[in-house]
Design a protein around this motif. Structure first.
Motif: not given
Length: 350
Positions: A220-223, A225-230, A258-270, A283-286
């Motif tokens: 949670a803290d690392r996310a 710091e990276a500005g990623v919403t979980v 989290i690492k390969y996201n962008r500031e203000g991005g999202r991480l959705v875990v289901t 994050g970056q387009s793949v």
């Protein structure tokens, strides 16, 4: 001639011999019987022919024994003749080895041995791919280790060549520490990959949603710091496996998200039914054609992915190995908002 045709031919000959052999043996015994009666009629020594009997039946018994021996040799020869194609196939197989994995039998035809030859060729294709993968893995691991070691040596030589100020010494120490931490992560990743490749040491029912909840709390803290919403959507899900490896699987996917996201991005875990686990990050387009390669060891999308977190390029490779050890399938595709969507399919309990 294929083994099936040889066996069929031997069977037909055996049937013919079965019909003809009794009459042949009977005729032979009758002829021997007549010769023995003449012999006993001419014999003058009582030990040769017993009183009251026309002859001593040793000669007919000898004939029957000889016939049985002849049949045995015929059966042995027929079996060896039928298996001769298998014997001929053994010689090319004996030539296979690590130095000539490109050799193939390539036996033509549609008989059983042709099918066996094609199956062996297919097996060799898989073995060759695995062998080449291990050799490439060793080469990549050596390169990944050699580069930071060279950096460490250069920094040490610079420090020994001249007197350093306090600020310069602090910078040099920080660079050495960062390089050493990267080596530790690389070695830890190699050990985790090796352990997961060996399979499961134990397998017990595990609450996947609890494992995921614990990992998300730890990151949670690392996310933040990276500005990623979980965003977590955790439904009850029980899987059979080893808790330590499952935690490592979830950790790698969350850490990459989290690492390969962008500031203000999202991480959705289901966590749900099927797939059991889904991790999706922005994050970056793949590119779609580059997704499968990300599961290979030391494979990264681009150089900037390496610089973002100092990763060793083993996260998704370890995740795939752990998933396969649990009898599951892991797949990825580009996310709708950039980044990746990784789906982990695990077999249900029972």
């Amino acid at each position: 001639m294929s083994p099936r045709r040889r066996i069929l031919l031997v069977g037909v000959l055996a049937l013919l011999a079965g019909f003809m052999l009794p009459n042949l043996v009977k005729s032979l015994l009758e002829m021997v019987w007549g010769q023995a009666e003449r012999f006993c009629g001419l014999a003058t020594i009582g030990a040769v022919c017993e009183p009251g009997r026309p002859f001593v039946p040793l000669l007919p018994m000898l004939i029957e024994l000889l016939v049985l021996v002849a049949i045995g040799f015929a059966v042995w020869g027929a079996a060896r003749w039928c298996l001769r194609p298998v014997h001929d196939l053994a010689a090319p197989i004996a030539n296979l080895g690590p130095q000539n994995l490109g050799y193939r039998i390539r036996r033509g035809g549609r008989d059983e041995l042709a099918g066996l030859g094609r199956a062996i060729d297919d097996m060799l294709d898989r073995v060759t791919a695995g062998y080449e993968g291990q050799r490439r893995f060793a080469a990549n691991a050596s390169h990944e280790l050699r580069t930071p070691l060279a950096v460490q040596r250069t920094l040490i030589e610079v420090g020994m060549a001249q007197s350093l100020t306090g600020e310069q010494l602090e910078l040099l120490t920080a660079q050495l520490l960062a390089t050493n931490e990267r080596n530790e992560r690389l070695i830890e990743g190699l050990l985790a990959l090796s352990e997961s490749d060996q399979g499961l040491r134990s397998s017990t029912p595990q609450r996947l949603e609890q494992i995921v909840s614990g990992v998300l709390a730890a990151y949670a803290d690392r996310a933040a710091e990276a500005g990623v919403t979980v965003e977590a959507q955790l439904s009850p899900r029980i899987v059979t496996g080893e808790r330590v490896l499952l935690e490592r699987l979830v950790t790698n996917l969350v850490e990459n998200g989290i690492k390969y996201n962008r500031e203000g991005g999202r991480l959705v875990v289901t966590v749900g039914g099927d797939p059991a686990l889904t991790v999706m990050n922005s994050g970056q387009s793949v590119p779609a054609e580059a997704v499968d390669g990300l599961f290979e060891p030391f494979r990264r999308l681009a150089r900037d992915r390496t610089n973002q977190g100092g990763g060793a390029g083993l996260g998704l490779a370890i995740a795939r190995s752990i998933t396969q050890a649990h009898g599951g399938i892991i797949a990825a595709r580009p996310g709708p908002d950039g980044g990746l969507r990784v789906d982990v399919h695990l077999p249900p309990v029972g």
